[in-house]
Design an enzyme around this catalytic site. Structure first.
Site, PDB file in Angstrom:
ATOM      1  N   ASP A   1       0.835  -1.202   0.000  1.00  0.00           N
ATOM      2  CA  ASP A   1       0.000   0.000   0.000  1.00  0.00           C
ATOM      3  C   ASP A   1       0.876   1.262   0.000  1.00  0.00           C
ATOM      4  O   ASP A   1       1.739   1.438   0.855  1.00  0.00           O
ATOM      5  CB  ASP A   1      -0.899  -0.002   1.241  1.00  0.00           C
ATOM      6  CG  ASP A   1      -2.073   0.950   1.110  1.00  0.00           C
ATOM      7  OD1 ASP A   1      -1.917   2.034   0.547  1.00  0.00           O
ATOM      8  OD2 ASP A   1      -3.169   0.596   1.596  1.00  0.00           O
TER       9      ASP A   1
ATOM     10  N   SER B   1      -7.278   3.748  -1.474  1.00  0.00           N
ATOM     11  CA  SER B   1      -7.025   2.317  -1.302  1.00  0.00           C
ATOM     12  C   SER B   1      -8.277   1.475  -1.522  1.00  0.00           C
ATOM     13  O   SER B   1      -8.180   0.318  -1.943  1.00  0.00           O
ATOM     14  CB  SER B   1      -6.468   2.039   0.106  1.00  0.00           C
ATOM     15  OG  SER B   1      -5.195   2.611   0.250  1.00  0.00           O
TER      16      SER B   1
ATOM     17  N   HIS C   1      -9.703  -2.471   7.431  1.00  0.00           N
ATOM     18  CA  HIS C   1      -9.290  -1.335   6.630  1.00  0.00           C
ATOM     19  C   HIS C   1      -9.531  -1.618   5.147  1.00  0.00           C
ATOM     20  O   HIS C   1      -9.849  -2.746   4.754  1.00  0.00           O
ATOM     21  CB  HIS C   1      -7.820  -1.017   6.906  1.00  0.00           C
ATOM     22  CG  HIS C   1      -7.473   0.419   6.781  1.00  0.00           C
ATOM     23  ND1 HIS C   1      -6.452   0.876   5.974  1.00  0.00           N
ATOM     24  CD2 HIS C   1      -8.010   1.529   7.359  1.00  0.00           C
ATOM     25  CE1 HIS C   1      -6.355   2.184   6.076  1.00  0.00           C
ATOM     26  NE2 HIS C   1      -7.292   2.603   6.898  1.00  0.00           N
TER      27      HIS C   1
ATOM     28  N   THR D   1      -8.063  -2.159   2.173  1.00  0.00           N
ATOM     29  CA  THR D   1      -7.573  -3.220   1.290  1.00  0.00           C
ATOM     30  C   THR D   1      -8.096  -4.601   1.669  1.00  0.00           C
ATOM     31  O   THR D   1      -8.715  -5.281   0.837  1.00  0.00           O
ATOM     32  CB  THR D   1      -6.041  -3.204   1.236  1.00  0.00           C
ATOM     33  OG1 THR D   1      -5.609  -1.920   0.755  1.00  0.00           O
ATOM     34  CG2 THR D   1      -5.512  -4.279   0.317  1.00  0.00           C
TER      35      THR D   1
ATOM     36  N   GLU E   1      -1.023  -7.797   2.808  1.00  0.00           N
ATOM     37  CA  GLU E   1      -0.811  -6.361   2.593  1.00  0.00           C
ATOM     38  C   GLU E   1       0.234  -5.798   3.547  1.00  0.00           C
ATOM     39  O   GLU E   1       0.131  -5.954   4.765  1.00  0.00           O
ATOM     40  CB  GLU E   1      -2.116  -5.569   2.778  1.00  0.00           C
ATOM     41  CG  GLU E   1      -1.900  -4.093   2.453  1.00  0.00           C
ATOM     42  CD  GLU E   1      -3.057  -3.189   2.833  1.00  0.00           C
ATOM     43  OE1 GLU E   1      -3.242  -2.167   2.159  1.00  0.00           O
ATOM     44  OE2 GLU E   1      -3.772  -3.496   3.811  1.00  0.00           O
TER      45      GLU E   1
ATOM     46  N   ASP F   1       2.168   2.794   3.395  1.00  0.00           N
ATOM     47  CA  ASP F   1       1.334   3.931   2.990  1.00  0.00           C
ATOM     48  C   ASP F   1       1.207   4.978   4.085  1.00  0.00           C
ATOM     49  O   ASP F   1       1.349   6.185   3.844  1.00  0.00           O
ATOM     50  CB  ASP F   1      -0.048   3.400   2.614  1.00  0.00           C
ATOM     51  CG  ASP F   1      -1.100   4.485   2.501  1.00  0.00           C
ATOM     52  OD1 ASP F   1      -1.071   5.225   1.505  1.00  0.00           O
ATOM     53  OD2 ASP F   1      -1.962   4.581   3.406  1.00  0.00           O
TER      54      ASP F   1
ATOM     55  N   HIS G   1       2.067   8.979   4.209  1.00  0.00           N
ATOM     56  CA  HIS G   1       1.119  10.057   4.500  1.00  0.00           C
ATOM     57  C   HIS G   1       1.742  11.075   5.451  1.00  0.00           C
ATOM     58  O   HIS G   1       1.484  12.275   5.346  1.00  0.00           O
ATOM     59  CB  HIS G   1      -0.160   9.497   5.127  1.00  0.00           C
ATOM     60  CG  HIS G   1      -1.164   9.009   4.133  1.00  0.00           C
ATOM     61  ND1 HIS G   1      -1.819   9.828   3.251  1.00  0.00           N
ATOM     62  CD2 HIS G   1      -1.624   7.756   3.878  1.00  0.00           C
ATOM     63  CE1 HIS G   1      -2.643   9.122   2.509  1.00  0.00           C
ATOM     64  NE2 HIS G   1      -2.547   7.844   2.868  1.00  0.00           N
TER      65      HIS G   1
ATOM     66  N   ASP H   1      -1.636  -0.390  -4.642  1.00  0.00           N
ATOM     67  CA  ASP H   1      -2.908   0.217  -5.022  1.00  0.00           C
ATOM     68  C   ASP H   1      -2.692   1.622  -5.579  1.00  0.00           C
ATOM     69  O   ASP H   1      -3.438   2.096  -6.434  1.00  0.00           O
ATOM     70  CB  ASP H   1      -3.877   0.234  -3.840  1.00  0.00           C
ATOM     71  CG  ASP H   1      -3.224   0.694  -2.540  1.00  0.00           C
ATOM     72  OD1 ASP H   1      -2.025   1.044  -2.540  1.00  0.00           O
ATOM     73  OD2 ASP H   1      -3.909   0.690  -1.503  1.00  0.00           O
ATOM     74  N   HIS H   2      -1.623   2.287  -5.085  1.00  0.00           N
ATOM     75  CA  HIS H   2      -1.295   3.650  -5.494  1.00  0.00           C
ATOM     76  C   HIS H   2       0.033   4.034  -4.862  1.00  0.00           C
ATOM     77  O   HIS H   2       0.550   3.317  -4.001  1.00  0.00           O
ATOM     78  CB  HIS H   2      -2.377   4.639  -5.030  1.00  0.00           C
ATOM     79  CG  HIS H   2      -2.653   4.546  -3.560  1.00  0.00           C
ATOM     80  ND1 HIS H   2      -1.796   5.051  -2.596  1.00  0.00           N
ATOM     81  CD2 HIS H   2      -3.662   3.955  -2.870  1.00  0.00           C
ATOM     82  CE1 HIS H   2      -2.270   4.785  -1.396  1.00  0.00           C
ATOM     83  NE2 HIS H   2      -3.400   4.110  -1.529  1.00  0.00           N
TER      84      HIS H   2
END
Length: 485
Positions: free
Chosen positions: A5, A53, A105, A107, A247, A252, A256, A294-295
């Site tokens: 992620d 996500s 969450h 995912t 995951e 991720d 952030h 995912d990104h």
């Protein structure tokens, strides 16, 4: 199916370069993912150039583009069948979810539940244990987020009701192994007898790897290795096999925060897990490993021009090596003294955070003045992260996601079919064809009789209670430089 992620191409370069530096390796040394790189995944969602996500994972699970915030529902907010559900119901495969986030969450939820809004984590938990039109389709869940399984009358709960899913899971839906501590995890045998199994080790997300206490929380590698061992043993006498989603969730979340050291440590935890899974594939012909993101998160750049002069394109990995904790943990330490009457105590704690936590010995008067000015937790988190990044000369362009293509990795049987540039939905389609699934039939079952089990009953205020936290994915306009109008 492995999902890193928020992990973009720049993050892979960063991890590889740093690993070469600290281990005195040649410049062409490759990381486990480098050896199985086959292409790129294009990440946009149905509602935005920049996906979240939920939509990103729904592309993998349903082979379908949807809107940001969608958990295995289409753009019309109708449930869509997932590869996990079809694997379970059409081929009696065992299924599992491993994550370092809350298991509810975005995912893991997108493979195992259907809701119109990712913040509906109470309903996601309900569905994951079996309360949905398909019944229970997950056999193993390991991760964090027990708070959504405990009644709101219990300490550590974050549910909005008094439903006790911890008890309901065993009494109504037949879960055999339900535990929340490391000791029970370590006792697990690799056998079918422990399934179905839920192991949730933290109230919220699991700790960043840089902060993780090994006595209380297993690593991503340990959870994944245990999951593979159990699923392999449980399918040893059949030809059905299993589907497992893993995951690396907190890659991720560190991005952030723009927290380069925490981001790095969780990337390494993911690489260690990939290396282990590659060996599993070698030992078990007929298996395929797919890994992608995912990104990308943070708009991470491996350069930072810190003056108006012509850049020298330097970077200082030794700055990263001195950091001992995530900026979230360090921000908490300072913020806990907010409003305290003892100014000297505040100053001492702030200095300890900077020198011992971040390893910074040249903090400026202006930096220390800001840390002692009672800023918010979010502002502290971001400021501490930038203190490190500017000294290491690493750059970030956002505290959110970006729309860049992400790397696609594959290893094992038919991996060559994934070479090239693919829409993220193609990955879901590949799994559907590889396993001979029928997502349309699952979708029909989910939508029979105008189903409404997936529709939100939460107000925006109720959702904010459960998502307005520094570690969570959320949009707090008060933190934006240019709020929307």
């Amino acid at each position: 199916m492995m999902i890193s992620d928020g992990f973009g191409p720049a993050s892979e370069t960063y991890a590889r370069t740093y690993f070469q530096y600290i281990n005195s390796l040649p410049f062409d040394h490759m990381m486990p993912l480098d050896t199985i790189h086959v292409g790129q995944s294009r990440t946009r969602s149905a509602s935005s150039l920049v996906t979240d996500s939920a939509a990103g994972a729904t592309a993998f699970s349903c082979a379908m583009k949807s809107y940001n915030g969608a958990i295995a529902v289409n753009v019309d907010k109708e449930p869509c069948g997932t590869v996990l559900e079809s694997a379970k119901l059409h081929h009696n495969m065992l299924t599992g979810l491993v994550a370092t986030s809350r298991i509810t969450h975005a995912t893991p939820a997108s493979f195992s539940a259907h809701v119109v809004d990712r913040d509906m984590e109470d309903q996601i938990a309900n569905q994951q244990i079996g309360d949905n039109p398909l019944g229970r389709t997950v056999d193993l869940m390991l991760g964090g987020g027990i708070c959504h399984f405990l009644p709101n009358t219990t300490d550590g709960s974050c549910r909005s009701d008094d439903v006790d899913l911890w008890n309901v899971s065993t009494k109504k839906y037949g879960w055999k192994s339900v535990f929340r501590d490391r000791q029970e995890f370590d006792k697990l045998s690799n056998s079918a007898g422990v399934l179905p199994l839920i192991g949730l080790f933290t109230s919220d997300h699991m700790s960043y790897e840089i902060d993780r206490n090994n006595d209380t929380e297993p690593s991503l590698l340990e959870m994944s290795e245990k999951a593979l061992g159990i699923l392999k043993a449980a399918t040893a006498d059949s030809d059905n096999g299993f589907f497992l989603m893993i995951e690396g969730s907190r890659i991720d979340m560190a991005a952030h925060s723009n927290d380069a050291p925490a981001h790095l440590k969780d990337i390494y935890a993911y690489h260690d897990t990939v290396d282990m899974v590659k060996k599993f594939v070698d030992e078990n012909p007929g298996t395929i490993l797919i890994s992608t993101s995912d990104h990308e998160t943070g708009g991470f750049t491996l350069a930072r021009q810190v003056s108006s002069a012509y850049p020298e394109y330097l970077w200082y990995p030794d700055v990263i090596s001195r950091v001992k904790n995530s900026t979230v943990v360090l921000a908490d330490a300072i913020h806990s003294l907010k409003g305290a009457s003892n100014v000297e105590e505040q100053r001492i704690v702030a200095e300890q955070v900077v020198t011992e936590g971040l390893g910074i010995t040249d903090a400026t008067d202006e930096e220390m003045e800001f840390l002692l000015s009672n800023p918010s937790r979010s502002a502290l988190d971001h400021f501490l992260a930038d203190m490190v990044s500017i000294r290491a000369q690493l750059g970030w362009t956002t505290h959110g996601h970006s729309g860049v293509d992400v790397n696609l990795y594959a290893y094992g049987v038919d991996a060559d079919l994934l070479r090239g540039s693919h829409e993220n939905t193609n990955i879901g389609s590949f799994i559907e064809h590889f396993l001979n699934l029928d997502l349309n039939q699952i979708t029909e079952r989910l939508n029979k009789d105008n189903a409404s089990f997936h529709i939100s009953t939460m107000t925006d205020a109720q959702k904010t209670v459960f998502t307005d936290h520094l570690d969570h994915y959320h949009h707090d306009e008060s933190n934006l430089i240019h709020p929307s109008h």
